[in-house]
Design an enzyme around this catalytic site. Structure first.
Site, PDB file in Angstrom:
ATOM      1  N   GLN A  69       0.619  -1.150   0.021  1.00 13.18           N
ATOM      2  CA  GLN A  69       0.032   0.107  -0.261  1.00 13.18           C
ATOM      3  C   GLN A  69       0.291   1.049   0.099  1.00 13.18           C
ATOM      4  O   GLN A  69       0.863   1.966  -0.371  1.00 13.18           O
ATOM      5  CB  GLN A  69      -0.889   0.395   0.511  1.00 13.18           C
ATOM      6  CG  GLN A  69      -2.379  -0.907   1.345  1.00 13.18           C
ATOM      7  CD  GLN A  69      -2.972  -0.910   1.924  1.00 13.18           C
ATOM      8  OE1 GLN A  69      -3.714  -2.289   2.728  1.00 13.18           O
ATOM      9  NE2 GLN A  69      -3.117   0.626   2.760  1.00 13.18           N
ATOM     10  N   HIS A 353      -4.146   0.590  -2.824  1.00 15.25           N
ATOM     11  CA  HIS A 353      -3.040   1.180  -2.528  1.00 15.25           C
ATOM     12  C   HIS A 353      -2.518   2.096  -1.802  1.00 15.25           C
ATOM     13  O   HIS A 353      -1.449   2.837  -2.157  1.00 15.25           O
ATOM     14  CB  HIS A 353      -2.080  -0.089  -2.875  1.00 15.25           C
ATOM     15  CG  HIS A 353      -2.541  -1.394  -2.649  1.00 15.25           C
ATOM     16  ND1 HIS A 353      -3.177  -2.387  -2.074  1.00 15.25           N
ATOM     17  CD2 HIS A 353      -3.562  -2.026  -3.926  1.00 15.25           C
ATOM     18  CE1 HIS A 353      -4.176  -2.943  -2.565  1.00 15.25           C
ATOM     19  NE2 HIS A 353      -3.905  -2.827  -3.840  1.00 15.25           N
ATOM     20  N   THR A 354      -3.140   2.239  -0.094  1.00 15.61           N
ATOM     21  CA  THR A 354      -2.448   4.037   0.126  1.00 15.61           C
ATOM     22  C   THR A 354      -2.664   3.772   1.974  1.00 15.61           C
ATOM     23  O   THR A 354      -3.259   2.810   1.881  1.00 15.61           O
ATOM     24  CB  THR A 354      -3.757   5.349  -0.478  1.00 15.61           C
ATOM     25  OG1 THR A 354      -3.695   5.343  -1.980  1.00 15.61           O
ATOM     26  CG2 THR A 354      -3.334   6.558  -0.082  1.00 15.61           C
ATOM     27  N   ALA A 355      -2.556   4.990   2.646  1.00 18.67           N
ATOM     28  CA  ALA A 355      -2.498   4.547   4.031  1.00 18.67           C
ATOM     29  C   ALA A 355      -2.592   6.024   4.405  1.00 18.67           C
ATOM     30  O   ALA A 355      -2.382   6.951   3.702  1.00 18.67           O
ATOM     31  CB  ALA A 355      -1.046   4.044   4.513  1.00 18.67           C
ATOM     32  N   THR A 372       0.866   6.928  -1.047  1.00 18.97           N
ATOM     33  CA  THR A 372       0.711   5.843  -1.704  1.00 18.97           C
ATOM     34  C   THR A 372       1.788   5.385  -2.161  1.00 18.97           C
ATOM     35  O   THR A 372       3.056   6.110  -2.886  1.00 18.97           O
ATOM     36  CB  THR A 372      -0.450   5.637  -2.301  1.00 18.97           C
ATOM     37  OG1 THR A 372      -0.867   5.084  -2.798  1.00 18.97           O
ATOM     38  CG2 THR A 372       0.036   7.373  -3.736  1.00 18.97           C
TER      39      THR A 372
END
Length: 539
Positions: A69, A353-355, A372
């Protein structure tokens, strides 16, 4: 089951009582997508750091435990910070296209999605370093330490992560596969140790973040990239700089809402909220078909603006003031009231897919930060000897030559990340953030409505039913939206579907969200993470 107003009030009273008891002893609140990240953030606070130090430590730890991510080779991020002294700061650390970009190198979309031509300058380290230098209390090395320890000691491979690894192996090249796993792929329950990533993090802690952009590290990265047909150069690394940007700001029902400007994606979120403000939501049942109809139509009209105007403001003229004006919102409200459903062309889907990390500290600082890789393991490329998963920043551009988001050397791609905070009477009140590709934009708006209009607690806000729509139907609905609501929407003329193809778990909408609320009376914070109670802490 639909949450009705009376049951909402009763539930809110109980939740507020619980939070009040918690907040008698809690001065710091943290929300993350992973327990290890929450622990890293807490450690930073306990060592004398502030919200920025904690958020950076959490994000670097996520680069280790959630490399699919986000990663230190990820293409970028953005953040918005409200300091305890009343200053609001936004930092854009979006990637930029390589100087050697030429259109003929990208004959199809796949070229920009996977492989070595998908790479642009990784910007996560630069962005975190700038935030720490100017707004943190601890050195950059402190943010690296816990992440390096986790990489060195390892973490247990979950079933979900194992499936993602297996999927990655079908897309990557042999060099990258060896770089991430020199032997067998770890099985579910195995301890995955990342020695190369640990060494890289410890080197950055010792030599400083500039070592990522000058010298041996970028030289090793570019050597592998160019050996496989990529165009990223050491000069690209050396020239990269994150930048301070003026936050976008709107007034919404007595709150000031702030988010980074384009190329971050929160502009559309603010437009949706300004359009919804033209309607009295107190007369509409929360999470009813009427509410979702209104939200969907507002979103479709605002998304049309996004499709036609969004790009890097350094390269394209964006009428931001007009897009956020009350007059523009009133025009969209009039279109909705006309009863004709909006429709337009579809957007390119993007992944989850990122945080995001939220932190509120005892000094009154409040930060929302999002970083990301792009999609699952970004470009699918891993740099040998560094254990460095590289994001695919070039995939964030639109390769339609008529698009304002068409790539150009040195241009930043427009993206979806939309970290957001809200003030009330000049004081910090809420913060939200999440992964989910284009769904970030719509779910962020819904989180703000949940907190401001519906009066939900952070826990209720992140678990409430959600929908998503872009320029046209179908309206995609999370599993918590009852079938009866979808049937009513269809009777109104909409088409609907359940869940999502990309953006998070299939039955849901977007990925795990975070929310944080600061009590307007006590000034003490409470947080919630959809990823679970261990991922959000108050102390």
């Amino acid at each position: 089951m639909v949450l009705h107003k009376e049951s909402l009030k009763r539930s809110q009273s109980i939740q507020h009582l619980i939070i009040e008891i918690q907040m008698r002893v809690s001065t710091t609140a943290i929300a993350t997508p992973h327990p290890d990240a929450a622990r890293a953030a807490r450690l930073a606070i306990e060592q004398g750091g502030n919200a920025i130090d904690a958020a950076a430590a959490a994000m670097l730890t996520l680069c280790v435990v959630m490399p699919m991510q986000v990663g230190i080779g990820g293409y970028g991020g953005s953040l918005v910070l409200r300091t305890g002294t009343g200053k609001t700061v936004a930092i854009d650390f979006d990637t930029v296209a390589p100087q050697a970009f030429r259109a003929e190198l990208y004959p199809n979309e796949q070229t920009a999605n996977h492989g070595y031509l998908a790479l642009s300058i990784p910007a996560v380290i630069a962005g975190l370093a700038l935030a720490i230098k100017d707004h943190g209390k601890l050195p950059f090395s402190a943010a690296c330490k816990y992440a390096a320890d986790v990489a060195e000691q390892g973490f247990v491979v979950s079933e979900v992560f194992h499936k993602q690894i297996v999927q990655w192996t079908t897309r990557t090249d042999p060099v990258s596969r060896h770089a991430l796993f020199s032997g067998e792929i770890p099985r579910v329950g195995d301890l995955w140790i990342q020695k190369d990533q640990a060494k890289l993090l410890r080197r950055l802690a010792t030599d400083g973040p500039d070592a990522f952009y000058h010298g041996e590290i970028p030289r090793a990265i570019c050597k592998q990239i160019q050996a496989h047909g990529g165009i990223l150069t050491e000069a690209d690394f050396a020239s990269y700089e994150p930048r301070y940007v003026e936050p976008l700001e709107i007034e919404y029902r007595g709150h000031t809402i702030l988010t980074p400007p384009p190329p971050s994606g929160g502009l559309t979120t603010l437009q949706i909220l300004k359009t919804l403000e033209q309607f009295d939501l107190t007369k509409i049942e929360p999470f009813s078909a009427e509410y979702y109809h209104l939200f969907a139509e507002a979103t479709k009209l605002c998304w049309q603006d996004r499709s036609s105007t969004a790009g890097d403001p350094a390269f394209v003229e964006m009428p931001i003031a007009q897009l956020l004006s009350s007059e523009h919102a009133a025009g969209k409200a009039a279109q909705i009231r006309s009863g004709k459903l909006a429709a337009s062309r579809a957007e390119k889907p993007t992944g989850p897919h990122t945080a995001n990390v939220l932190v509120a500290d005892a000094d009154g600082d409040l930060v929302s930060i999002t970083c990301t890789q792009g999609f699952l393991f970004g470009s699918q490329v891993v740099i040998d000897g560094l254990g460095l998963v590289m994001g695919h920043g070039m995939s964030r551009f639109d390769f339609d030559r008529n698009s304002p988001n068409y790539p150009h050397p040195g241009k930043r791609p427009f993206h979806n990340m939309a970290p957001m905070i809200a003030l009330r009477d000049g004081r910090s009140r809420f913060a939200v953030g999440l992964p989910g590709g284009t769904k970030i934009v719509t779910v962020t708006a819904q989180l703000m409505v949940n907190l401001i209009d519906f009066g939900l607690t952070p826990e209720q806000a992140v678990t409430a039913p959600r929908i998503h729509v872009e320029t046209h139907d179908p309206i995609a609905a999370s599993s918590a939206v009852p079938d009866a609501i979808l049937h009513k929407l269809e009777a109104m003329g909409h088409t609907t579907r359940r869940g999502q193809d990309v953006g998070g778990p299939a039955p849901e909408i977007a990925g795990n969200a975070n929310a944080l609320a600061i009590d307007p009376i006590t000034g003490l914070p409470a947080s919630a993470a959809q990823a679970g109670s261990d991922a959000a802490i108050q102390f």
